[in-house]
Design a protein around this motif. Structure first.
Motif, PDB file in Angstrom:
ATOM      1  N   ASP A  71     -27.939  16.489  31.853  1.00 37.87           N
ATOM      2  CA  ASP A  71     -27.973  15.470  30.516  1.00 37.87           C
ATOM      3  C   ASP A  71     -26.823  14.359  31.006  1.00 37.87           C
ATOM      4  O   ASP A  71     -26.090  14.193  30.465  1.00 37.87           O
ATOM      5  N   TRP A  72     -27.698  13.494  31.376  1.00 35.85           N
ATOM      6  CA  TRP A  72     -27.111  12.110  31.894  1.00 35.85           C
ATOM      7  C   TRP A  72     -26.331  11.527  30.941  1.00 35.85           C
ATOM      8  O   TRP A  72     -25.055  11.018  31.027  1.00 35.85           O
ATOM      9  N   ASP A  73     -27.117  11.434  29.788  1.00 31.36           N
ATOM     10  CA  ASP A  73     -26.414  10.425  28.806  1.00 31.36           C
ATOM     11  C   ASP A  73     -25.933  11.062  27.405  1.00 31.36           C
ATOM     12  O   ASP A  73     -25.647  10.631  26.377  1.00 31.36           O
ATOM     13  N   GLY A  74     -25.702  12.457  27.630  1.00 24.58           N
ATOM     14  CA  GLY A  74     -25.095  13.118  26.620  1.00 24.58           C
ATOM     15  C   GLY A  74     -25.540  13.392  25.367  1.00 24.58           C
ATOM     16  O   GLY A  74     -24.951  13.606  24.415  1.00 24.58           O
ATOM     17  N   ASP A  75     -27.030  13.365  25.343  1.00 28.58           N
ATOM     18  CA  ASP A  75     -27.753  13.528  24.044  1.00 28.58           C
ATOM     19  C   ASP A  75     -28.084  14.816  23.600  1.00 28.58           C
ATOM     20  O   ASP A  75     -29.077  15.025  22.683  1.00 28.58           O
ATOM     21  N   GLY A  76     -27.943  15.652  24.560  1.00 29.81           N
ATOM     22  CA  GLY A  76     -28.464  16.874  24.275  1.00 29.81           C
ATOM     23  C   GLY A  76     -29.695  17.340  25.009  1.00 29.81           C
ATOM     24  O   GLY A  76     -30.355  18.484  24.871  1.00 29.81           O
ATOM     25  N   VAL A  77     -30.368  16.369  25.624  1.00 31.32           N
ATOM     26  CA  VAL A  77     -31.570  16.474  26.043  1.00 31.32           C
ATOM     27  C   VAL A  77     -31.547  16.348  27.594  1.00 31.32           C
ATOM     28  O   VAL A  77     -31.066  15.451  28.183  1.00 31.32           O
ATOM     29  N   ASN A  78     -32.178  17.389  28.483  1.00 33.94           N
ATOM     30  CA  ASN A  78     -32.325  17.341  29.798  1.00 33.94           C
ATOM     31  C   ASN A  78     -32.893  15.709  30.497  1.00 33.94           C
ATOM     32  O   ASN A  78     -33.846  15.268  29.889  1.00 33.94           O
ATOM     33  N   ASP A  79     -32.344  15.256  31.359  1.00 35.65           N
ATOM     34  CA  ASP A  79     -32.674  13.966  32.239  1.00 35.65           C
ATOM     35  C   ASP A  79     -32.966  14.447  33.566  1.00 35.65           C
ATOM     36  O   ASP A  79     -32.577  15.394  33.886  1.00 35.65           O
ATOM     37  N   LEU A  80     -33.926  13.695  34.247  1.00 39.67           N
ATOM     38  CA  LEU A  80     -34.308  13.768  35.546  1.00 39.67           C
ATOM     39  C   LEU A  80     -33.721  12.764  36.358  1.00 39.67           C
ATOM     40  O   LEU A  80     -34.038  11.522  36.479  1.00 39.67           O
ATOM     41  N   LEU A  81     -32.873  13.182  37.170  1.00 41.75           N
ATOM     42  CA  LEU A  81     -32.759  11.952  38.527  1.00 41.75           C
ATOM     43  C   LEU A  81     -33.475  12.364  39.904  1.00 41.75           C
ATOM     44  O   LEU A  81     -33.261  13.524  40.328  1.00 41.75           O
ATOM     45  N   VAL A  82     -33.958  11.408  40.290  1.00 40.41           N
ATOM     46  CA  VAL A  82     -34.599  11.632  41.473  1.00 40.41           C
ATOM     47  C   VAL A  82     -34.380  10.746  42.667  1.00 40.41           C
ATOM     48  O   VAL A  82     -34.214   9.349  42.702  1.00 40.41           O
TER      49      VAL A  82
END
Length: 262
Positions: A71-82
């Protein structure tokens, strides 16, 4: 394995990331090769292929990279880094759309790619570094490196270089001839392999069965034993033996890169 007891087939240089991607309380797999594939976890150590991840309708493509879910931006939703190819890192932010697999926004470039051909070895066998960014096949991890409460990016790369050997004009000409000949032979060999795959209509998928793989491998063994294929392969080996004294020492090494988040 999948829910039918078959092994998961991911292909060469594949990487895996573990996360609850569809938000059902069960861990899933994200398998990275040329794309990022969502493999749904069933909660009993079995997994089934679901989809190839897309961002705003476009498939996520990469070369020799890895992926990390957080959760890169801390909004409670998974983010993906590639991470991919020449050291770049892209961020795909997850959309807050309730339940189910995370939908992704268009990518943001966090770390840009570097130039090609920037690593050489001097003829005195000492390493001359002009390194501006991570090299090939970067593998990514995230940790709060400086303990400031923010996740930082850690990349491990793979580099290669060759020492320079001083050659006479005749040796230089012969070396160029051998290299050109090998390039032609290898291209012909690769085309034979590709033609075989096309004729068999073989595509490596997550649900490819062991029997299908074995049948393909048997056909490959027959091709490689053929006179036409074997003759090319043997000539490449002979050329490589002649090239060896005219080539420098080949080195493989790497670095660990830490990017602190501001």
């Amino acid at each position: 394995m999948d829910s039918k007891g078959r092994p998961l087939v991911a292909g060469g240089l594949a990487m895996a990331s573990v996360a609850d991607w569809d938000r059902d309380g069960k861990l899933d797999l994200l398998i990275v090769n040329k794309n990022v594939h969502f493999i749904k976890g069933n909660g009993d150590m079995t997994f089934d292929l679901q989809d190839t991840l897309k961002a705003e309708g476009e498939e996520i493509t990469l070369h020799d990279g890895s992926a990390y879910v957080t959760d890169w931006d801390g909004d409670g939703v998974n983010d993906l880094l590639v991470s991919s190819g020449r050291g770049e890192v892209r961020l795909y932010r997850g959309k807050d759309e309730g339940s189910g697999p995370v939908a992704l926004r268009a990518p943001e470039m966090l770390i840009g790619p570097g130039p090609e051909g920037r690593r050489t070895l001097k003829d005195n066998d000492t390493l001359e570094l002009d390194v501006e960014c991570p090299g090939y096949r970067p593998r990514m991890f995230m940790v709060d490196w400086n303990m400031d409460g923010k996740l930082d990016i850690v990349l491990g790369d793979r580099l290669s270089a060759e020492t320079i050997v001083k050659l006479t004009p005749e040796q230089t000409k012969r070396r160029e001839e051998l290299i050109a000949r090998n390039q032609k032979l290898i291209a012909e060999i690769s085309k034979m392999d590709e033609d075989l795959s096309k004729s068999l209509k073989f595509v490596l998928r997550a649900d490819t069965t062991r029997a299908e793989i074995e049948a393909y491998h048997q056909a490959v063994r027959v091709l490689h034993a053929s006179e036409e294929y074997a003759a090319r392969s043997k000539e490449v080996l002979r050329n490589n033996e002649e090239l060896q004294p005219m080539s420098g020492k080949f080195r493989t090494f790497g670095f660990v890169w830490v990017y602190l988040r501001k």
